[in-house]
Scaffold this motif. Structure first.
Motif, PDB file in Angstrom:
ATOM      1  N   UNK A   1       9.070 -30.151 -58.207  1.00  9.29           N
ATOM      2  CA  UNK A   1      10.300 -30.105 -57.766  1.00  9.29           C
ATOM      3  C   UNK A   1      11.762 -30.651 -58.545  1.00  9.29           C
ATOM      4  N   UNK A   2      12.572 -30.089 -58.666  1.00  9.02           N
ATOM      5  CA  UNK A   2      12.755 -30.322 -59.932  1.00  9.02           C
ATOM      6  C   UNK A   2      12.136 -30.510 -61.561  1.00  9.02           C
ATOM      7  N   UNK A   3      12.881 -31.555 -61.470  1.00  7.52           N
ATOM      8  CA  UNK A   3      12.572 -32.002 -63.120  1.00  7.52           C
ATOM      9  C   UNK A   3      11.675 -33.174 -63.056  1.00  7.52           C
ATOM     10  N   UNK A   4      11.579 -34.113 -61.985  1.00 11.33           N
ATOM     11  CA  UNK A   4      11.017 -35.028 -62.114  1.00 11.33           C
ATOM     12  C   UNK A   4       9.729 -34.420 -60.945  1.00 11.33           C
TER      13      UNK A   4
ATOM     14  N   UNK B   1      -0.799 -35.342 -53.913  1.00  9.94           N
ATOM     15  CA  UNK B   1      -1.077 -36.270 -54.575  1.00  9.94           C
ATOM     16  C   UNK B   1       1.055 -36.106 -54.756  1.00  9.94           C
ATOM     17  N   UNK B   2       1.137 -36.752 -54.954  1.00 10.85           N
ATOM     18  CA  UNK B   2       3.411 -36.545 -55.720  1.00 10.85           C
ATOM     19  C   UNK B   2       3.349 -37.707 -57.434  1.00 10.85           C
ATOM     20  N   UNK B   3       3.462 -37.154 -57.863  1.00 15.49           N
ATOM     21  CA  UNK B   3       4.082 -37.688 -59.099  1.00 15.49           C
ATOM     22  C   UNK B   3       5.506 -37.752 -58.903  1.00 15.49           C
ATOM     23  N   UNK B   4       5.675 -39.027 -59.137  1.00 16.86           N
ATOM     24  CA  UNK B   4       7.883 -38.969 -59.583  1.00 16.86           C
ATOM     25  C   UNK B   4       7.829 -39.715 -60.939  1.00 16.86           C
ATOM     26  N   UNK B   5       8.645 -38.313 -62.075  1.00 16.01           N
ATOM     27  CA  UNK B   5       8.324 -38.886 -63.876  1.00 16.01           C
ATOM     28  C   UNK B   5       9.882 -38.712 -63.852  1.00 16.01           C
ATOM     29  N   UNK B   6      10.608 -38.879 -62.848  1.00 18.82           N
ATOM     30  CA  UNK B   6      11.858 -39.134 -62.873  1.00 18.82           C
ATOM     31  C   UNK B   6      12.611 -40.629 -63.032  1.00 18.82           C
ATOM     32  N   UNK B   7      13.478 -41.240 -63.382  1.00 13.93           N
ATOM     33  CA  UNK B   7      13.834 -42.042 -63.536  1.00 13.93           C
ATOM     34  C   UNK B   7      14.543 -43.088 -61.782  1.00 13.93           C
ATOM     35  N   UNK B   8      15.026 -42.281 -61.015  1.00 15.39           N
ATOM     36  CA  UNK B   8      15.624 -43.299 -59.934  1.00 15.39           C
ATOM     37  C   UNK B   8      14.084 -42.596 -59.128  1.00 15.39           C
ATOM     38  N   UNK B   9      14.325 -43.322 -57.802  1.00 16.64           N
ATOM     39  CA  UNK B   9      13.969 -42.873 -56.897  1.00 16.64           C
ATOM     40  C   UNK B   9      14.035 -41.664 -56.070  1.00 16.64           C
ATOM     41  N   UNK B  10      12.734 -41.495 -55.378  1.00 17.43           N
ATOM     42  CA  UNK B  10      12.491 -39.825 -54.089  1.00 17.43           C
ATOM     43  C   UNK B  10      12.088 -40.390 -53.659  1.00 17.43           C
ATOM     44  N   UNK B  11      13.027 -39.719 -52.263  1.00 21.49           N
ATOM     45  CA  UNK B  11      12.344 -40.008 -51.104  1.00 21.49           C
ATOM     46  C   UNK B  11      12.166 -38.248 -50.210  1.00 21.49           C
ATOM     47  N   UNK B  12      10.474 -38.666 -50.123  1.00 24.66           N
ATOM     48  CA  UNK B  12       9.729 -37.504 -49.273  1.00 24.66           C
ATOM     49  C   UNK B  12      11.196 -37.596 -47.883  1.00 24.66           C
ATOM     50  N   UNK B  13      11.614 -36.252 -47.352  1.00 17.32           N
ATOM     51  CA  UNK B  13      12.235 -36.604 -45.443  1.00 17.32           C
ATOM     52  C   UNK B  13      11.896 -35.482 -45.037  1.00 17.32           C
ATOM     53  N   UNK B  14      10.719 -34.866 -45.357  1.00 11.95           N
ATOM     54  CA  UNK B  14      10.296 -33.681 -44.578  1.00 11.95           C
ATOM     55  C   UNK B  14       9.163 -33.119 -45.032  1.00 11.95           C
TER      56      UNK B  14
END
Length: 154
Positions: A23-26, A47-60
């Motif tokens: 999902x996007x770059x992150x 399993x979900x990896x957040x490789x970005x520099x900001x918190x991401x939020x699973x909304x749905x």
């Protein structure tokens, strides 16, 4: 190598590669799993990896196999069997969320039919600020309590 042997090698390679979508770059979303069932409800683990520099939020979350998909967590009160609804799920920068039966999971409600072992279906996840991403979910055996890791490289 004959063409039949090449096809066999390619098939083994493809079966041994678990799907990871971005999902996007992150955000990396790995292939999920669920236990086979004939019930009208099931719990999915991804399993979900957040490789970005900001918190991401699973909304749905949603799936063509279910009327509703809810983000939930295992009961936190002793003696309770009632899951806890999670309206939005933040995943911190540089962290991995590994859904599991004793933690966080997706509950599919009002399934359109049995989930048959060995089959695949999609769950679409939406993260704030990102386009929706479709993740594959593998149906494991009916007594599965964890991912078999057959064909997984993580």
């Amino acid at each position: 190598m004959t063409s039949s042997a090449l096809i066999l090698v390619a098939t083994i390679f493809l079966l041994g590669t678990a799907q990871v979508v971005r999902a996007g770059e992150d955000i990396n979303v790995h292939q999920g799993w669920v236990a086979a069932t004939e019930d009208d409800r099931a719990r999915v683990f991804i399993e979900i990896d957040n490789e970005g520099s900001e918190t991401v939020v699973l909304t749905r979350a949603e799936s063509p196999r279910a009327k509703t998909v809810m983000i939930e967590a295992a009961p936190i009160k002793a003696g309770s069997n009632q899951p806890v609804a999670i309206p939005e799920l933040p995943i911190s920068s540089g962290k991995t969320l590994a859904m599991d039966p004793d933690g966080i999971y997706l509950t599919l409600d009002a399934l359109d039919g049995p989930l048959v072992e060995g089959t695949l279906f999609e769950v679409v996840l939406t993260f704030s600020g990102y386009p929706p991403v479709a993740a594959e979910v593998l149906v494991e055996g009916p007594n599965a309590e964890e991912e078999s890791h057959a064909g997984h490289n993580h």
